[in-house]
Design a protein around this motif. Sequence first.
Motif, PDB file in Angstrom:
ATOM      1  N   PHE A   1      60.793  70.618  -1.554  1.00  0.00           N
ATOM      2  CA  PHE A   1      60.329  69.471  -0.798  1.00  0.00           C
ATOM      3  C   PHE A   1      58.801  69.441  -0.750  1.00  0.00           C
ATOM      4  O   PHE A   1      58.143  70.465  -0.536  1.00  0.00           O
ATOM      5  CB  PHE A   1      60.898  69.557   0.613  1.00  0.00           C
TER       6      PHE A   1
ATOM      7  N   PHE B   1      61.184  60.272  -0.243  1.00  0.00           N
ATOM      8  CA  PHE B   1      60.896  61.684  -0.403  1.00  0.00           C
ATOM      9  C   PHE B   1      60.234  61.953  -1.758  1.00  0.00           C
ATOM     10  O   PHE B   1      60.471  61.238  -2.728  1.00  0.00           O
ATOM     11  CB  PHE B   1      62.198  62.515  -0.370  1.00  0.00           C
TER      12      PHE B   1
ATOM     13  N   PHE C   1      67.113  73.220  -1.846  1.00  0.00           N
ATOM     14  CA  PHE C   1      67.869  73.418  -3.067  1.00  0.00           C
ATOM     15  C   PHE C   1      68.029  74.902  -3.409  1.00  0.00           C
ATOM     16  O   PHE C   1      67.128  75.715  -3.167  1.00  0.00           O
ATOM     17  CB  PHE C   1      67.188  72.715  -4.236  1.00  0.00           C
TER      18      PHE C   1
ATOM     19  N   LEU D   1      64.621  72.341  -6.857  1.00  0.00           N
ATOM     20  CA  LEU D   1      63.636  71.419  -6.320  1.00  0.00           C
ATOM     21  C   LEU D   1      63.096  71.934  -4.991  1.00  0.00           C
ATOM     22  O   LEU D   1      63.816  72.556  -4.207  1.00  0.00           O
ATOM     23  CB  LEU D   1      64.262  70.037  -6.105  1.00  0.00           C
TER      24      LEU D   1
ATOM     25  N   GLN E   1      59.761  70.235  -8.991  1.00  0.00           N
ATOM     26  CA  GLN E   1      60.574  71.254  -9.651  1.00  0.00           C
ATOM     27  C   GLN E   1      59.716  71.990 -10.675  1.00  0.00           C
ATOM     28  O   GLN E   1      59.267  71.399 -11.662  1.00  0.00           O
ATOM     29  CB  GLN E   1      61.787  70.628 -10.336  1.00  0.00           C
TER      30      GLN E   1
ATOM     31  N   THR F   1      65.166  66.606   5.057  1.00  0.00           N
ATOM     32  CA  THR F   1      64.737  67.338   3.883  1.00  0.00           C
ATOM     33  C   THR F   1      65.908  68.137   3.337  1.00  0.00           C
ATOM     34  O   THR F   1      66.682  68.725   4.092  1.00  0.00           O
ATOM     35  CB  THR F   1      63.599  68.300   4.242  1.00  0.00           C
ATOM     36  N   GLN F   2      66.009  68.145   2.012  1.00  0.00           N
ATOM     37  CA  GLN F   2      67.047  68.952   1.386  1.00  0.00           C
ATOM     38  C   GLN F   2      66.451  70.245   0.848  1.00  0.00           C
ATOM     39  O   GLN F   2      65.330  70.264   0.345  1.00  0.00           O
ATOM     40  CB  GLN F   2      67.700  68.175   0.252  1.00  0.00           C
TER      41      GLN F   2
ATOM     42  N   TYR G   1      59.903  65.442  -4.247  1.00  0.00           N
ATOM     43  CA  TYR G   1      60.241  66.834  -4.495  1.00  0.00           C
ATOM     44  C   TYR G   1      59.565  67.271  -5.792  1.00  0.00           C
ATOM     45  O   TYR G   1      59.317  66.460  -6.686  1.00  0.00           O
ATOM     46  CB  TYR G   1      61.750  67.024  -4.646  1.00  0.00           C
TER      47      TYR G   1
ATOM     48  N   PHE H   1      60.010  64.496  -8.557  1.00  0.00           N
ATOM     49  CA  PHE H   1      61.091  63.550  -8.305  1.00  0.00           C
ATOM     50  C   PHE H   1      60.829  62.774  -7.025  1.00  0.00           C
ATOM     51  O   PHE H   1      60.539  63.362  -5.977  1.00  0.00           O
ATOM     52  CB  PHE H   1      62.433  64.270  -8.144  1.00  0.00           C
TER      53      PHE H   1
END
Lengths: 113, 114
Positions: free
Chosen positions: A46, A34, B105, A44, A38, B102-103, A36, A90
Amino acid sequence: AQSVAQPEDQVNVAEGNPLTVKCTYSVSGNPYLFWYVQYPNRGLQFLLKYITGDNLVKGSYGFEAEFNKSQTSFHLKKPSALVSDSALYFCAVGRSGSYIPTFGRGTSLIVHP
Amino acid sequence: DTAVSQTPKYLVTQMGNDKSIKCEQNLGHDTMYWYKQDSKKFLKIMFSYNNKELIINETVPNRFSPKSPDKAHLNLHINSLELGDSAVYFCASSPRDGFTDTQYFGPGTRLTVL
């Protein structure tokens, strides 16, 4: 076990130039990878992920990443950088059976006007 | 509508106190997480909670305890706060599991321990 490395703390690029943010991983079994992003004072977001299939993954905001199994890498790329791409990026890796993903240390991308 | 929300956004407290951070997700996800981001921006997962199963990261001191009243909420309680607990804490959720999903946040809670 699983681990991920982002070898560069910071990447500087001029606006309009291509950018690459590097990520290498180590995992037993098939990796799930993955990226991400920020932005300052935000959570964060995706960008993209590789689970299986085509090694070239396209994601949000014009970003893409290429899964390279032989080099155990998943570098993030964009053909033409924007100042608004400046953020902390990240890379993360997961593996089947693990509920706990592992994140890299983050790479700060700075795009200069 | 905010997908993953956290309260409070800022938390300033004295050493030795006990505090809680609340997290709610309205995405219908099965799995929720707590992360700690330190001053160098390093992100470390603390807990993952998937329906009935709590996955504990062994590096987390037992002063930290997650509590999940239901699938949409995962709160973080911290006992006997220490200076080193100062950080930004992020809650996240994912549809099912952590390794392919997928996360999403939350905006983070900045904890400062004086």
